[in-house]
Design a protein around this motif. Structure first.
Motif, PDB file in Angstrom:
ATOM      1  N   LEU A  40       0.809  -1.383   0.157  1.00  0.00           N
ATOM      2  CA  LEU A  40      -0.124   0.119  -0.173  1.00  0.00           C
ATOM      3  C   LEU A  40       1.116   1.243  -0.275  1.00  0.00           C
ATOM      4  N   CYS A  41       1.978   1.453   0.925  1.00  0.00           N
ATOM      5  CA  CYS A  41       2.534   2.337   1.001  1.00  0.00           C
ATOM      6  C   CYS A  41       3.660   2.501  -0.436  1.00  0.00           C
ATOM      7  N   GLY A  42       3.937   1.674  -1.310  1.00  0.00           N
ATOM      8  CA  GLY A  42       4.676   1.801  -2.357  1.00  0.00           C
ATOM      9  C   GLY A  42       3.911   2.053  -3.367  1.00  0.00           C
ATOM     10  N   THR A  43       2.595   1.575  -3.711  1.00  0.00           N
ATOM     11  CA  THR A  43       1.339   1.884  -4.759  1.00  0.00           C
ATOM     12  C   THR A  43       1.513   3.161  -3.967  1.00  0.00           C
ATOM     13  N   LEU A  44       0.951   3.611  -3.128  1.00  0.00           N
ATOM     14  CA  LEU A  44       0.341   5.424  -3.272  1.00  0.00           C
ATOM     15  C   LEU A  44       1.946   6.544  -2.830  1.00  0.00           C
ATOM     16  N   THR A  45       2.714   5.755  -2.790  1.00  0.00           N
ATOM     17  CA  THR A  45       3.843   7.006  -3.412  1.00  0.00           C
ATOM     18  C   THR A  45       3.974   6.850  -4.528  1.00  0.00           C
ATOM     19  N   ALA A  46       3.586   5.568  -5.100  1.00  0.00           N
ATOM     20  CA  ALA A  46       4.061   6.165  -6.781  1.00  0.00           C
ATOM     21  C   ALA A  46       2.996   6.173  -7.706  1.00  0.00           C
ATOM     22  N   TRP A  47       1.944   6.035  -7.099  1.00  0.00           N
ATOM     23  CA  TRP A  47       0.630   7.344  -7.708  1.00  0.00           C
ATOM     24  C   TRP A  47       0.281   8.446  -7.162  1.00  0.00           C
ATOM     25  N   VAL A  48       0.568   9.179  -6.111  1.00  0.00           N
ATOM     26  CA  VAL A  48       0.729  10.479  -6.110  1.00  0.00           C
ATOM     27  C   VAL A  48       1.716  11.001  -6.617  1.00  0.00           C
ATOM     28  N   ILE A  49       3.424  10.602  -6.752  1.00  0.00           N
ATOM     29  CA  ILE A  49       4.691  11.192  -6.922  1.00  0.00           C
ATOM     30  C   ILE A  49       4.584  11.112  -8.223  1.00  0.00           C
ATOM     31  N   GLY A  50       4.178  10.034  -9.264  1.00  0.00           N
ATOM     32  CA  GLY A  50       3.432   9.744 -10.123  1.00  0.00           C
ATOM     33  C   GLY A  50       2.750  11.090 -11.260  1.00  0.00           C
ATOM     34  N   SER A  51       1.346  10.965 -10.611  1.00  0.00           N
ATOM     35  CA  SER A  51       0.865  11.433 -11.408  1.00  0.00           C
ATOM     36  C   SER A  51       0.844  13.059 -10.997  1.00  0.00           C
ATOM     37  N   LEU A  52       1.464  14.061  -9.544  1.00  0.00           N
ATOM     38  CA  LEU A  52       2.122  15.311  -9.526  1.00  0.00           C
ATOM     39  C   LEU A  52       2.536  15.642 -10.750  1.00  0.00           C
ATOM     40  N   ALA A  53       3.958  14.812 -11.206  1.00  0.00           N
ATOM     41  CA  ALA A  53       4.808  15.336 -11.530  1.00  0.00           C
ATOM     42  C   ALA A  53       3.992  15.216 -13.600  1.00  0.00           C
ATOM     43  N   ALA A  54       3.030  14.010 -13.154  1.00  0.00           N
ATOM     44  CA  ALA A  54       3.113  13.970 -15.020  1.00  0.00           C
ATOM     45  C   ALA A  54       2.205  14.854 -15.281  1.00  0.00           C
ATOM     46  N   MET A  55       1.178  16.071 -14.451  1.00  0.00           N
ATOM     47  CA  MET A  55       0.439  16.617 -14.213  1.00  0.00           C
ATOM     48  C   MET A  55       0.867  17.829 -14.835  1.00  0.00           C
ATOM     49  N   MET A  56       2.585  18.065 -13.674  1.00  0.00           N
ATOM     50  CA  MET A  56       3.389  19.733 -14.168  1.00  0.00           C
ATOM     51  C   MET A  56       4.003  18.724 -15.977  1.00  0.00           C
ATOM     52  N   ALA A  57       4.868  17.180 -16.143  1.00  0.00           N
ATOM     53  CA  ALA A  57       5.122  17.679 -17.071  1.00  0.00           C
ATOM     54  C   ALA A  57       4.231  17.446 -18.106  1.00  0.00           C
ATOM     55  N   SER A  58       3.176  17.134 -18.464  1.00  0.00           N
ATOM     56  CA  SER A  58       1.828  17.814 -18.923  1.00  0.00           C
ATOM     57  C   SER A  58       1.684  19.029 -19.748  1.00  0.00           C
ATOM     58  N   LEU A  59       2.096  19.769 -19.481  1.00  0.00           N
ATOM     59  CA  LEU A  59       2.035  21.414 -18.975  1.00  0.00           C
ATOM     60  C   LEU A  59       2.699  22.215 -20.857  1.00  0.00           C
ATOM     61  N   THR A  60       3.409  21.301 -20.739  1.00  0.00           N
ATOM     62  CA  THR A  60       4.253  22.258 -21.991  1.00  0.00           C
ATOM     63  C   THR A  60       4.915  20.850 -22.931  1.00  0.00           C
ATOM     64  N   ALA A  61       5.597  20.831 -24.036  1.00  0.00           N
ATOM     65  CA  ALA A  61       6.311  19.672 -24.399  1.00  0.00           C
ATOM     66  C   ALA A  61       7.947  19.891 -24.819  1.00  0.00           C
ATOM     67  N   ARG A  62       8.119  20.967 -23.340  1.00  0.00           N
ATOM     68  CA  ARG A  62       9.963  21.438 -23.597  1.00  0.00           C
ATOM     69  C   ARG A  62       9.956  20.564 -22.664  1.00  0.00           C
ATOM     70  N   ARG A  63      10.855  19.644 -22.678  1.00  0.00           N
ATOM     71  CA  ARG A  63      11.590  18.728 -21.641  1.00  0.00           C
ATOM     72  C   ARG A  63      11.929  18.814 -20.401  1.00  0.00           C
ATOM     73  N   GLY A  64      12.870  19.889 -20.617  1.00  0.00           N
ATOM     74  CA  GLY A  64      14.359  21.582 -19.753  1.00  0.00           C
ATOM     75  C   GLY A  64      13.030  21.841 -18.982  1.00  0.00           C
ATOM     76  N   TYR A  65      11.423  22.723 -19.135  1.00  0.00           N
ATOM     77  CA  TYR A  65      10.547  23.276 -18.757  1.00  0.00           C
ATOM     78  C   TYR A  65      10.176  22.521 -17.778  1.00  0.00           C
ATOM     79  N   ALA A  66       9.268  20.892 -18.501  1.00  0.00           N
ATOM     80  CA  ALA A  66       8.659  20.283 -17.263  1.00  0.00           C
ATOM     81  C   ALA A  66       9.794  20.019 -16.305  1.00  0.00           C
ATOM     82  N   SER A  67      10.418  19.724 -16.867  1.00  0.00           N
ATOM     83  CA  SER A  67      11.648  19.172 -15.482  1.00  0.00           C
ATOM     84  C   SER A  67      11.514  20.436 -14.335  1.00  0.00           C
ATOM     85  N   MET A  68      11.644  21.206 -14.411  1.00  0.00           N
ATOM     86  CA  MET A  68      11.417  22.734 -14.099  1.00  0.00           C
ATOM     87  C   MET A  68      10.293  22.377 -13.740  1.00  0.00           C
ATOM     88  N   LEU A  69       9.311  22.819 -14.356  1.00  0.00           N
ATOM     89  CA  LEU A  69       7.837  22.462 -13.624  1.00  0.00           C
ATOM     90  C   LEU A  69       7.693  21.285 -12.562  1.00  0.00           C
TER      91      LEU A  69
END
Length: 287
Positions: A173-202
């Motif tokens: 449960l701990c591993g699944t929720l950790t991956a779910w939250v961090i991965g989803s938040l990172a995907a949300m921010m990375a989806s805001l731009t098509a530039r990889r450098g900008y996405a990493s900074m976001l």
């Protein structure tokens, strides 16, 4: 009458099985999963994944060895260890998630991918599934190393398994929720731009801003403790991990956190909202 003519240019014909959208979906997931770890690319692309994996596994292995050398005098702090690795997991997503979500849009190959039997929604789900799968592996394997290591160093593994057998569910449960939250938040921010450098900074900016806001909110007595607890996802994940494994700190004793079920529900909802935003952004073909 049409004067169009089809010319045979001599290209090799494909006579294999037509797998339809399922084959394309699986290929995108597998390719995205490999990209999360830099597989199939040069050594430079593998540097950050290899560093993060080493940094999350070595402390776990060292802890198992130290507990084994103490002959059971020490206990394995699951929650404390995974809590100390959350920042590394966030940096891992900041570096690797843009590789999966931004490359197709940056090079404008998304319309080409969608000419096959694959809808924009299926494409978005494939890319997000690759991110979630890779994050689950990175977040859960260290906990499994601690769990298996605790059984391996026991003088009677069978008796020890009878004691800690139910602990496997908090580990998953701990591993699944950790991956779910961090991965989803990172995907949300990375989806805001098509530039990889900008996405990493976001991605980095989101987690740094959350930590800064939480630090400032600690001085506001008027803010409810429940709200303050969830302002920083990494801090809340750390608290949830310690609750799942029955661990505590002095701060948690002074200000008891909400029940663990509250953390589970909030994180499920937070990950769902972030994933929905990311999916809607990835469905845009004009990127």
């Amino acid at each position: 009458m049409s004067s169009s003519t089809i010319h045979n240019l001599g290209y090799r014909r494909y006579d294999g099985v037509r797998e339809g959208w399922t084959g394309a979906w699986q290929a995108l997931v597998w390719q995205g999963f490999r990209s999360m770890f830099g597989l199939g690319r040069g050594l430079r692309a593998k540097a950050i994944p290899a560093f993060v994996i080493a940094m999350v596994l070595l402390p776990c292995l060292g802890t198992v060895v130290a507990v084994g050398a103490s002959n059971g005098q020490q206990v394995i702090p699951y929650g404390l260890l995974i809590g100390s690795q959350l920042l590394l997991l966030a940096l891992f997503t900041a570096a690797q998630v843009p590789e999966v979500l931004c490359r197709d849009r940056q090079h404008r190959v998304l319309p080409l991918l969608l000419t096959r039997a694959l809808s924009p929604r299926q494409y978005a789900l494939a890319r997000l599934s690759a991110v979630w799968a890779a994050m689950w592996l990175v977040a859960t394997v260290p906990l499994l190393v601690l769990y298996v290591g605790e059984l391996a160093i026991a003088t009677d593994p069978a008796a020890r398994f009878a004691e800690i057998g139910p602990r496997l569910w908090p580990v998953l449960l701990c591993g699944t929720l950790t991956a779910w939250v961090i991965g989803s938040l990172a995907a949300m921010m990375a989806s805001l731009t098509a530039r990889r450098g900008y996405a990493s900074m976001l991605v980095v900016g989101l987690f740094l801003a959350a930590a800064a806001v939480t630090t400032g909110a600690d001085d506001l007595a008027a803010m409810p403790d429940v709200v303050r607890e969830f302002l920083d996802p990494l801090r809340a994940l750390r608290t949830m991990a310690m609750l799942l494994f029955g661990e505590t700190t002095r701060a948690m004793e002074v200000n008891p956190p909400p029940p663990v079920m509250v953390f589970v529900l909030v994180f499920c909802g937070l990950g769902a909202v972030a994933s929905l935003i990311a999916a809607r952004r990835l469905e845009r073909v004009d990127a």
